[in-house]
Design an enzyme around this catalytic site. Structure first.
Site, mmCIF file in Angstrom:
data_model
loop_
_atom_site.group_PDB
_atom_site.id
_atom_site.type_symbol
_atom_site.label_atom_id
_atom_site.label_comp_id
_atom_site.label_asym_id
_atom_site.label_seq_id
_atom_site.Cartn_x
_atom_site.Cartn_y
_atom_site.Cartn_z
ATOM 1 N N SER A 260 0.826 -1.037 0.161
ATOM 2 C CA SER A 260 0.198 -0.101 -0.028
ATOM 3 C C SER A 260 0.886 1.173 0.086
ATOM 4 O O SER A 260 1.967 1.298 0.520
ATOM 5 C CB SER A 260 -0.984 -0.123 1.213
ATOM 6 N N ARG B 135 -16.662 4.641 8.750
ATOM 7 C CA ARG B 135 -16.583 3.411 9.079
ATOM 8 C C ARG B 135 -16.876 3.573 10.535
ATOM 9 O O ARG B 135 -16.186 3.977 11.277
ATOM 10 C CB ARG B 135 -15.258 2.724 8.778
ATOM 11 N N GLN C 208 0.979 0.093 -4.788
ATOM 12 C CA GLN C 208 -0.526 0.586 -5.208
ATOM 13 C C GLN C 208 -0.107 2.264 -4.912
ATOM 14 O O GLN C 208 0.570 2.673 -3.900
ATOM 15 C CB GLN C 208 -1.427 0.081 -4.110
ATOM 16 N N HIS D 172 -13.288 -2.641 -2.473
ATOM 17 C CA HIS D 172 -12.229 -2.485 -1.250
ATOM 18 C C HIS D 172 -12.520 -3.355 -0.234
ATOM 19 O O HIS D 172 -12.618 -2.729 1.092
ATOM 20 C CB HIS D 172 -12.354 -0.998 -1.058
ATOM 21 N N THR E 107 -5.400 2.968 -7.080
ATOM 22 C CA THR E 107 -6.793 2.586 -6.654
ATOM 23 C C THR E 107 -7.702 3.891 -7.115
ATOM 24 O O THR E 107 -7.478 4.845 -6.737
ATOM 25 C CB THR E 107 -6.579 2.477 -4.976
#
Ligand SMILES: Cc1cc2nc3c(=O)[nH]c(=O)nc-3n(C[C@H](O)[C@H](O)[C@H](O)COP(=O)(O)O)c2cc1C
Length: 413
Positions: A129, A189, A150, A300, A180
C-alpha cells in the site's frame, strides 16, 4: 525414502512438521481471525475486520462466493495438479496475491515486511500500500521479485508525491503499479469512528485498557515503534516525526484518482499498470482505452461503498465487453483455496486476498502469512481434484452456477 517420511501413522495428526502443527492449530481463516481478535487491541481488530456503513457489502462479498456451486467430476487422473499461472510476463505459483493494506502496522507491527517476505517465498505478488508502514525501498530489498506498489492520488501536492512515488517504484524494482480508484472520498466506518481511531494513537482510558490487555502486541509496538506512513517521510519538511507525517497524509491525501492522472502515470510508468476498484463496464472500457494493462475489480473489501456489488457478480459483464485482452482480477472475501477456484471458474484471471493474510500475521507474527499462503495452496489443490481439474489455467470445462436460480452450465465464451 517413503512418501510418508516424518509421519507417524495415518491422518492429520500424524505429521509433526511446523506446517502440520500450525494447520492443526489454525485449520482455516476463521480460527486465525479469532486468534487475531484475542491478541490485538479492539481498535486494531475493528480496523482490520470492519467496513463502511452497515457492513452489508462485506456480507454481499461473502454471500456471492458462497452461492457458487461446482458440479464435481471424477474418473480422470488428477495426481499432477498445476496451480502456476503467468501474469504480466512473470510466473507465479498461484493465481493469488496479497491485496494492499494500508496501516497494517496498526494490526501487527512490521506486517508489511512479514507479508512481503512470505509472498516472495511463496512466489505470489504482494501489493504494498502507498500508506504502508515500511517504505517501498525496504520492502523491495526483501522481496525483489514479487512486490507491486499501490498508489492513491495526492491531489493537494499537485501530484508531485504520486509522480515521485512512481519514480521510486521504478528505481526500487517494483513489478507492477496499481492505482486505486474507489476512494474519491473518505467514508464513515462506524467501528473506527466509535473507536476514535487516530495515528499516532492517542491514550484514552479505552485505548490504554485495550493495549494493556494485548501484551504481545504492545511489546511488538515497543520494539518497532508506532505505525507511521513510511513512504511519506521524504515529503515532509523538517524533522519527519510520526505526528508530522500523519498530518501530511491527513491533509494532502484527499481526492479522486482521475482519468487525467491515469494518463499522466501511464506516460511515466512503462511496466504493467493496473487499476483497482472499478466495477462499471464503461469505466473499465475507458481504462483500457488509456492503455491500462489490467483491472482489479474490487469494492475495497466493503470498506468504501455499502451498496457496491460483489466483484464476482460484475465479472461476466466486464468479460463480455472486454473479452480476454487484459487480465481481469478480483478481490473481496477470498478466504480459501475453494474461493480461488470459484473465482477462476467464474472468469477471473487472478485473485487477491487482504484480511486473511493480515489476520494470519496478527495471530502468528512472521509465521502467519506463510501459513496462509500454504493453506490457500493446499485447499486450491484439493478443490481442483474434486472438480476434475488438473490445470488452473484450464478451467473452462467446469460445470457450475453462480446463483440457485440459474441452471448449471459452462463459462460463456
Ligand atoms: C486493513 C485494510 C487496509 C486496506 N488498505 C488499502 C489500501 O491502502 N489501498 C487499497 O487499494 N486498498 C486497501 N484495502 C482494500 C484491500 O486492498 C482489498 O481490496 C480488500 O481488503 C479485499 O477484501 P478482503 O480483505 O476481504 O480480502 C485495505 C483493506 C484492509 C482490510
Amino acid at each position: 525414502m517413503s512418501a510418508n517420511a516424518g509421519s507417524a501413522g495415518w491422518g492429520v495428526g500424524a505429521s509433526n512438521t511446523t506446517e502440520a502443527r500450525l494447520l492443526r492449530r489454525h485449520p482455516g481463516v476463521g480460527s486465525l481471525m479469532t486468534a487475531a481478535k484475542r491478541r490485538i487491541p479492539g481498535f486494531a481488530f475493528d480496523y482490520l475486520e470492519g467496513g463502511v456503513g452497515d457492513e452489508l457489502c462485506i456480507s454481499r462479498n461473502r454471500r456471492a462466493l458462497d452461492e457458487i456451486e461446482i458440479v464435481p467430476r471424477y474418473g480422470d487422473d488428477v495426481s499432477q495438479i498445476q496451480t502456476a499461472v503467468r501474469l504480466f510476463g512473470q510466473d507465479y505459483d498461484l493465481p493469488l496475491g496479497v491485496a494492499p493494506m494500508g496501516l497494517s502496522g496498526l494490526v501487527w507491527p512490521d506486517a508489511d515486511l512479514f507479508i512481503a517476505k512470505a509472498a516472495e517465498e511463496a512466489n505470489i505478488p504482494f501489493i504494498l500500500s502507498m500508506v504502508s508502514n515500511v517504505d517501498v525501498e525496504t520492502v523491495c530489498s526483501v522481496a525483489p521479485n514479487t512486490t507491486w506498489q499501490q498508489l492513491y492520488a495526492v491531489p493537494q501536492s499537485d501530484y508531485r508525491v504520486v509522480f515521485d512515488m512512481v519514480d521510486r517504484a521504478e528505481r526500487a524494482g517494483v513489478r507492477a503499479l496499481v492505482l486505486t480508484m474507489d476512494t474519491p472520498m473518505r467514508q464513515k466506518r462506524l467501528r473506527d469512528t466509535r473507536n476514535g481511531l487516530t495515528v499516532p494513537f492517542r491514550a484514552t482510558m479505552r485505548t490504554v485498557y485495550q493495549v494493556a490487555t494485548s501484551p504481545r502486541w504492545a511489546l511488538q509496538v515497543l520494539r518497532s515503534g508506532q505505525p507511521r506512513f513510511a513512504n511519506f517521510v521524504p515529503y515532509v519538511e523538517g524533522e519527519a516525526t510520526p505526528n508530522k507525517v500523519a498530518n501530511y497524509v491527513n491533509e494532502y491525501m484527499v481526492g479522486p484518482t482521475t482519468w487525467d492522472l491515469i494518463e499522466r502515470v501511464r506516460a511515466r510508468w512503462k511496466k504493467p499498470l493496473v487499476l483497482k476498484g472499478h466495477q462499471h463496464v464503461e469505466d473499465a472500457v475507458r481504462a483500457i482505452e488509456l492503455g491500462v494493462d489490467g483491472l482489479i475489480v474490487s469494492n475495497h473489501g466493503g470498506r468504501q461503498f455499502d451498496a457496491a456489488p460483489a466483484a464476482i457478480d460484475v465479472l461476466q459483464d466486464l468479460r463480455d465487453r472486454l473479452g480476454h485482452g487484459v487480465p481481469i482480477m478480483i478481490d473481496g472475501s477470498i478466504c480459501s483455496g475453494l474461493d480461488v477456484l470459484k473465482s477462476r471458474i467464474c472468469g477471473a484471471d487472478f485473485v487477491f486476498a487482504g484480511r486473511p493474510f493480515l489476520a494470519a500475521t496478527a495471530a502468528l507474527g512472521k509465521h502467519g502469512p506463510a501459513h496462509m499462503a500454504a493453506m490457500y495452496r493446499s485447499e486450491l489443490r484439493g478443490a481442483m481434484g474434486q472438480s476434475g481439474l488438473s490445470d488452473i489455467s484450464n478451467v473452462e470445462s467446469a460445470t457450475f452456477r453462480m446463483h440457485r436460480a440459474q441452471p448449471f452450465g459452462n463459462r460463456r465464451a
